[in-house]
Design a protein around this motif. Structure first.
Motif, short mmCIF file in Angstrom:
data_model
loop_
_atom_site.label_atom_id
_atom_site.label_comp_id
_atom_site.label_asym_id
_atom_site.label_seq_id
_atom_site.Cartn_x
_atom_site.Cartn_y
_atom_site.Cartn_z
N ALA A 161 1.80 -21.33 12.78
CA ALA A 161 1.41 -22.74 12.83
C ALA A 161 2.61 -23.55 13.32
O ALA A 161 3.75 -23.28 12.94
CB ALA A 161 0.99 -23.23 11.44
N VAL A 162 2.36 -24.53 14.16
CA VAL A 162 3.43 -25.38 14.68
C VAL A 162 3.50 -26.66 13.84
O VAL A 162 2.54 -27.42 13.76
CB VAL A 162 3.21 -25.73 16.16
CG1 VAL A 162 4.29 -26.71 16.64
CG2 VAL A 162 3.21 -24.46 17.01
N VAL A 163 4.64 -26.86 13.20
CA VAL A 163 4.94 -28.10 12.48
C VAL A 163 6.32 -28.55 12.96
O VAL A 163 7.33 -28.00 12.52
CB VAL A 163 4.93 -27.92 10.95
CG1 VAL A 163 5.28 -29.25 10.26
CG2 VAL A 163 3.58 -27.41 10.47
N PRO A 164 6.37 -29.52 13.85
CA PRO A 164 7.67 -29.91 14.40
C PRO A 164 8.59 -30.51 13.34
O PRO A 164 8.14 -31.04 12.32
CB PRO A 164 7.31 -30.97 15.45
CG PRO A 164 5.87 -30.79 15.73
CD PRO A 164 5.27 -30.27 14.46
N ASN A 165 9.89 -30.40 13.59
CA ASN A 165 10.84 -31.15 12.78
C ASN A 165 10.50 -32.63 12.86
O ASN A 165 9.96 -33.10 13.87
CB ASN A 165 12.26 -30.94 13.30
CG ASN A 165 12.82 -29.59 12.92
OD1 ASN A 165 12.56 -29.08 11.83
ND2 ASN A 165 13.58 -28.98 13.81
N SER A 357 4.89 -34.97 10.51
CA SER A 357 5.23 -33.58 10.22
C SER A 357 4.82 -33.19 8.80
O SER A 357 4.30 -32.08 8.57
CB SER A 357 6.74 -33.36 10.40
OG SER A 357 7.11 -33.57 11.75
N ALA A 358 5.03 -34.08 7.85
CA ALA A 358 4.64 -33.80 6.47
C ALA A 358 3.13 -33.61 6.35
O ALA A 358 2.65 -32.73 5.62
CB ALA A 358 5.12 -34.91 5.54
N ALA A 359 2.36 -34.41 7.06
CA ALA A 359 0.90 -34.28 7.01
C ALA A 359 0.46 -32.95 7.59
O ALA A 359 -0.44 -32.28 7.06
CB ALA A 359 0.25 -35.45 7.77
N ARG A 360 1.09 -32.53 8.69
CA ARG A 360 0.75 -31.22 9.27
C ARG A 360 1.08 -30.08 8.31
O ARG A 360 0.32 -29.11 8.19
CB ARG A 360 1.51 -31.02 10.59
CG ARG A 360 1.01 -31.88 11.74
CD ARG A 360 1.66 -31.41 13.03
NE ARG A 360 1.30 -32.24 14.16
CZ ARG A 360 1.68 -31.99 15.41
NH1 ARG A 360 2.43 -30.94 15.68
NH2 ARG A 360 1.31 -32.79 16.39
N LEU A 361 2.21 -30.21 7.64
CA LEU A 361 2.60 -29.15 6.72
C LEU A 361 1.62 -29.07 5.54
O LEU A 361 1.32 -27.96 5.06
CB LEU A 361 4.02 -29.39 6.21
CG LEU A 361 4.60 -28.28 5.33
CD1 LEU A 361 4.62 -26.94 6.07
CD2 LEU A 361 6.00 -28.64 4.86
#
Length: 387
Positions: A161-165, A357-361
């Motif tokens: 899964a891609v979760v950018p910095n 990013s937090a929402a994606r994680l």
């Protein structure tokens, strides 16, 4: 939800500071275990109210750490374990399984084509990585570039899964008062042209290229190196040999988030710069570049997957430069000649807001908790250890 983050160390580094920032924005109760080096970021996490435990690993082959770590996980009653950096990913995944926690997520922060966390990749490192990876539910890549590298390594694409910095845009917004105050504090002339560089002082960052480039630039140009690491001594010697020692300032490791530590924090330092230079030829994301863009700085870089993964025009003041002293000297001279522009953040910086990013994680966490429980044997190889 109750989550445990396991990380190799908590000195001042990109992955470590990213973890602290992320925890501030996750709607989850989080604790942290550091295998080694409970440094400045551990102090910052504790100041945020996060419980930090130092496992006290004696070295890469300290297998006695496994039952200690499994005990911490078991006693904590965690719903999910999230590991960060190579050694923590290996030991953390195994310990989580031993403790009966199957929702395990790992973030791959520093995988390059030929190195990981600044060290050369070997066939043994890859085999051990893939054995450990099977024990988790999902491996998070900080960019599509890293995701592609993981798949080429042999990690199944559905598990990546891609979760950018992410960055705190407000903290990095240009501050003229911070610019003047930081320059005065560091002894930098108000009218100097300050070239900034941010990162661990390791050979892979190629900061020596900037020292050689500085020798080709006018005397009003200064190089501000922000970071610490094993190459500091050789970089100082290189500056003396190039005749620019009086124009290179080593700022040391600086925190992303302002604490009680002496000296300016990283956002204040970016306000003091006129351009950011990033000569590393191999990056997994390019966090320093994105932070500089958030501060409205022009950027000259050699590698930055964070920008490569965006549409053209998202960062109009960023340009790619070959990792060569002459090329950097010409590129930086061009920025100096153009004069200062508006210090506003482009779309590229806004794209990497930490809240996104937090929402994606959180989506990754939800999937890990909802997944079925496959039976996977814990791999324990005699004599194997992370590099």
């Amino acid at each position: 939800m109750k989550a445990l983050h396991i990380i190799t160390g908590l000195g001042v580094g990109g992955a470590e500071q990213q973890l602290r920032l992320l925890i501030r924005h996750l709607p989850v109760s989080c604790d942290v275990v550091t295998l080694t080096n409970p440094g400045a970021v551990a102090e910052g996490l504790a100041a945020d109210g996060v419980r930090v435990t130092h496992l006290g690993m004696a070295g890469n082959r300290d297998l006695a750490a496994l039952p200690r770590l499994a005990g911490i996980i078991r006693r904590g009653g965690y719903d999910l374990v999230h590991t960060h950096l190579y050694r923590a990913c290996l030991y953390g995944r195994i310990a989580a399984r031993l403790a009966g926690v199957r929702a395990v997520v790992a973030t791959e922060h520093s995988l390059g084509d030929s190195q990981m966390e600044g060290r050369p990749l070997t066939a043994g490192v890859r085999r051990l990585y893939l054995l450990g990876e099977r024990l988790g539910r999902s491996t998070v890549a900080v960019s599509p570039t890293v995701a592609a590298r993981l798949v080429r390594w042999g990690v199944p694409a559905p598990r990546v899964a891609v979760v950018p910095n992410g960055i705190d845009l407000a903290r990095f917004a240009y501050d003229r008062a911070a610019r003047l105050g930081t320059r005065d504090r560091l002894g930098l002339p108000a009218d100097a042209f300050v070239i900034g560089a941010v990162g661990r002082l390791t050979p892979g960052k190629r900061f020596g290229v900037l020292i050689q480039a500085l020798a080709q630039l006018p005397h009003d140009c200064r190089l501000l190196l922000v970071g610490g690491g094993p190459e500091e001594g050789s970089l100082r010697r290189a500056a003396r040999a190039a005749g620019v020692a009086d124009r290179v300032l080593f700022a040391g490791e600086r925190p992303y988030l302002g604490d009680d530590s002496p000296g300016p924090d990283l956002p204040a330092l970016t306000s003091a710069m006129d351009v950011l230079a990033a000569p590393s030829p191999e990056e997994s994301f390019g966090l320093a570049v994105v932070e500089a863009l958030a501060a409205g700085l022009p950027v000259r870089h050699t590698s930055c997957p964070a920008l490569d993964d965006l549409p053209p025009g998202a960062a109009p003041h960023a340009a790619r430069v070959p990792c060569d002293p002459g090329a950097y000297a010409r590129a930086l001279a061009g920025v100096r000649a153009a004069g200062p522009g508006p210090r506003t953040a482009p779309e590229a910086a806004r794209h990497y807001c930490i809240t996104r990013s937090a929402a994606r994680l959180m989506d990754v966490y939800a999937s890990a908790l909802a997944a079925p429980h496959p039976t996977v044997q814990v791999p324990v190889q005699q004599g194997a250890s992370p590099s």
